[in-house]
Design a protein around this motif. Structure first.
Motif, PDB file in Angstrom:
ATOM      1  N   VAL A 119       0.846  -1.193   0.000  1.00  0.00           N
ATOM      2  CA  VAL A 119       0.000   0.000   0.000  1.00  0.00           C
ATOM      3  C   VAL A 119       0.879   1.239   0.000  1.00  0.00           C
ATOM      4  N   GLN A 120       0.573   2.163  -0.864  1.00  0.00           N
ATOM      5  CA  GLN A 120       1.254   3.459  -0.864  1.00  0.00           C
ATOM      6  C   GLN A 120       0.289   4.526  -0.360  1.00  0.00           C
ATOM      7  N   LEU A 121       0.809   5.402   0.488  1.00  0.00           N
ATOM      8  CA  LEU A 121       0.018   6.489   1.056  1.00  0.00           C
ATOM      9  C   LEU A 121       0.652   7.812   0.674  1.00  0.00           C
ATOM     10  N   VAL A 122      -0.167   8.733   0.195  1.00  0.00           N
ATOM     11  CA  VAL A 122       0.334  10.048  -0.189  1.00  0.00           C
ATOM     12  C   VAL A 122      -0.504  11.109   0.498  1.00  0.00           C
ATOM     13  N   GLU A 123       0.165  11.921   1.330  1.00  0.00           N
ATOM     14  CA  GLU A 123      -0.515  13.006   2.036  1.00  0.00           C
ATOM     15  C   GLU A 123      -0.436  14.294   1.229  1.00  0.00           C
ATOM     16  N   SER A 124      -1.406  15.151   1.465  1.00  0.00           N
ATOM     17  CA  SER A 124      -1.397  16.487   0.872  1.00  0.00           C
ATOM     18  C   SER A 124      -2.172  17.427   1.773  1.00  0.00           C
ATOM     19  N   GLY A 125      -1.970  18.727   1.560  1.00  0.00           N
ATOM     20  CA  GLY A 125      -2.768  19.717   2.254  1.00  0.00           C
ATOM     21  C   GLY A 125      -2.084  20.455   3.382  1.00  0.00           C
ATOM     22  N   GLY A 126      -0.846  20.124   3.688  1.00  0.00           N
ATOM     23  CA  GLY A 126      -0.160  20.850   4.737  1.00  0.00           C
ATOM     24  C   GLY A 126       0.182  22.262   4.304  1.00  0.00           C
ATOM     25  N   GLY A 127       0.688  23.046   5.257  1.00  0.00           N
ATOM     26  CA  GLY A 127       1.074  24.402   4.932  1.00  0.00           C
ATOM     27  C   GLY A 127       1.243  25.256   6.153  1.00  0.00           C
ATOM     28  N   LEU A 128       1.295  26.563   5.933  1.00  0.00           N
ATOM     29  CA  LEU A 128       1.471  27.551   6.994  1.00  0.00           C
ATOM     30  C   LEU A 128       0.151  28.275   7.218  1.00  0.00           C
ATOM     31  N   VAL A 129      -0.246  28.364   8.480  1.00  0.00           N
ATOM     32  CA  VAL A 129      -1.505  29.022   8.809  1.00  0.00           C
ATOM     33  C   VAL A 129      -1.330  29.772  10.127  1.00  0.00           C
ATOM     34  N   GLN A 130      -2.117  30.803  10.323  1.00  0.00           N
ATOM     35  CA  GLN A 130      -2.064  31.544  11.572  1.00  0.00           C
ATOM     36  C   GLN A 130      -2.887  30.850  12.656  1.00  0.00           C
ATOM     37  N   THR A 131      -2.592  31.194  13.898  1.00  0.00           N
ATOM     38  CA  THR A 131      -3.364  30.668  15.018  1.00  0.00           C
ATOM     39  C   THR A 131      -4.857  30.937  14.805  1.00  0.00           C
ATOM     40  N   GLY A 132      -5.657  29.890  15.020  1.00  0.00           N
ATOM     41  CA  GLY A 132      -7.091  30.001  14.820  1.00  0.00           C
ATOM     42  C   GLY A 132      -7.549  29.622  13.427  1.00  0.00           C
ATOM     43  N   GLY A 133      -6.614  29.418  12.538  1.00  0.00           N
ATOM     44  CA  GLY A 133      -6.948  29.072  11.167  1.00  0.00           C
ATOM     45  C   GLY A 133      -7.259  27.602  10.992  1.00  0.00           C
ATOM     46  N   SER A 134      -7.491  27.214   9.737  1.00  0.00           N
ATOM     47  CA  SER A 134      -7.873  25.842   9.408  1.00  0.00           C
ATOM     48  C   SER A 134      -7.048  25.301   8.254  1.00  0.00           C
ATOM     49  N   LEU A 135      -6.883  23.994   8.278  1.00  0.00           N
ATOM     50  CA  LEU A 135      -6.269  23.277   7.175  1.00  0.00           C
ATOM     51  C   LEU A 135      -6.987  21.954   7.009  1.00  0.00           C
ATOM     52  N   ARG A 136      -6.951  21.436   5.787  1.00  0.00           N
ATOM     53  CA  ARG A 136      -7.536  20.123   5.526  1.00  0.00           C
ATOM     54  C   ARG A 136      -6.477  19.238   4.876  1.00  0.00           C
ATOM     55  N   LEU A 137      -6.143  18.167   5.564  1.00  0.00           N
ATOM     56  CA  LEU A 137      -5.182  17.205   5.040  1.00  0.00           C
ATOM     57  C   LEU A 137      -5.922  16.062   4.359  1.00  0.00           C
TER      58      LEU A 137
ATOM     59  N   GLY B   7      -2.476   0.926  -4.485  1.00  0.00           N
ATOM     60  CA  GLY B   7      -1.698  -0.303  -4.484  1.00  0.00           C
ATOM     61  C   GLY B   7      -2.261  -1.315  -3.519  1.00  0.00           C
ATOM     62  N   GLY B   8      -1.768  -2.526  -3.586  1.00  0.00           N
ATOM     63  CA  GLY B   8      -2.219  -3.588  -2.700  1.00  0.00           C
ATOM     64  C   GLY B   8      -3.651  -3.967  -2.984  1.00  0.00           C
ATOM     65  N   ALA B   9      -4.142  -4.921  -2.256  1.00  0.00           N
ATOM     66  CA  ALA B   9      -5.533  -5.329  -2.400  1.00  0.00           C
ATOM     67  C   ALA B   9      -6.425  -4.297  -1.738  1.00  0.00           C
ATOM     68  N   ARG B  10      -7.644  -4.218  -2.171  1.00  0.00           N
ATOM     69  CA  ARG B  10      -8.573  -3.263  -1.576  1.00  0.00           C
ATOM     70  C   ARG B  10      -9.113  -3.859  -0.272  1.00  0.00           C
ATOM     71  N   SER B  11      -8.201  -4.054   0.648  1.00  0.00           N
ATOM     72  CA  SER B  11      -8.589  -4.643   1.934  1.00  0.00           C
ATOM     73  C   SER B  11      -9.129  -3.568   2.851  1.00  0.00           C
ATOM     74  N   LYS B  12      -9.702  -4.023   3.920  1.00  0.00           N
ATOM     75  CA  LYS B  12     -10.317  -3.098   4.855  1.00  0.00           C
ATOM     76  C   LYS B  12      -9.272  -2.606   5.831  1.00  0.00           C
ATOM     77  N   ASN B  13      -8.821  -1.390   5.624  1.00  0.00           N
ATOM     78  CA  ASN B  13      -7.740  -0.823   6.408  1.00  0.00           C
ATOM     79  C   ASN B  13      -8.235   0.157   7.455  1.00  0.00           C
ATOM     80  N   THR B  14      -7.648   0.065   8.611  1.00  0.00           N
ATOM     81  CA  THR B  14      -7.743   1.154   9.577  1.00  0.00           C
ATOM     82  C   THR B  14      -6.787   2.250   9.116  1.00  0.00           C
ATOM     83  N   MET B  15      -7.273   3.485   9.130  1.00  0.00           N
ATOM     84  CA  MET B  15      -6.456   4.630   8.723  1.00  0.00           C
ATOM     85  C   MET B  15      -6.291   5.559   9.921  1.00  0.00           C
ATOM     86  N   ALA B  16      -5.105   6.132  10.039  1.00  0.00           N
ATOM     87  CA  ALA B  16      -4.835   7.004  11.181  1.00  0.00           C
ATOM     88  C   ALA B  16      -3.900   8.134  10.778  1.00  0.00           C
ATOM     89  N   TRP B  17      -3.898   9.173  11.592  1.00  0.00           N
ATOM     90  CA  TRP B  17      -2.956  10.278  11.456  1.00  0.00           C
ATOM     91  C   TRP B  17      -2.122  10.354  12.734  1.00  0.00           C
TER      92      TRP B  17
END
Length: 124
Positions: free
Chosen positions: A2-20, A26-36
């Motif tokens: 399985v390959q994992l590719v993150e996106s959405g990081g950056g610089l933000v001010q206090t109180g701001g928002s970001l979405r990762l 890849g791999g079989a479409r198995s049932k994966n637990t996902m975490a950050w």
């Protein structure tokens, strides 16, 4: 494999928002637990949030409860981390992780697959 590719990081001010996003491929479409996880300089990698494949189990670290929201689109094999009311202490490299499982575990040792990480910086 399985390959994992993150996106959405950056610089933000206090109180701001970001979405990762973390896209799995890849791999079989198995049932994966996902975490950050996140890791700040000089600190250990820490659990942020995780969800099992069905979405029936979601855990959040106490430090992000009420501010961060995890969601997933199984059709697209992607998970999303919406981060609101960001604080300087949220500054870290954020990593997506996956493991074929039906449970959510907060230890990084549980996860076999990791993304390359995305930097989140919150300025004061």
């Amino acid at each position: 494999q399985v390959q994992l590719v993150e996106s959405g990081g950056g610089l933000v001010q206090t109180g701001g928002s970001l979405r990762l996003a973390c896209a799995a491929s890849g791999g079989a479409r198995s049932k994966n637990t996902m975490a950050w996880f996140r890791q700040a300089p000089g600190k250990e990698r820490e659990f942020v949030t995780g969800m099992n494949w069905s979405g029936g189990t979601i855990y959040y670290a106490d430090s992000v409860k009420g501010r961060f929201t995890l969601s997933r689109d199984n059709a697209e094999n992607t998970v999303f981390l919406q981060m609101n009311s960001l604080k300087p202490e949220d500054t870290a490299v954020y990593y997506c992780a996956a493991q074929e499982s039906t449970v959510v575990v907060t230890s990084p040792n549980f996860y076999s697959y990791w993304g390359q990480g995305t930097q989140v910086t919150v300025s004061s």
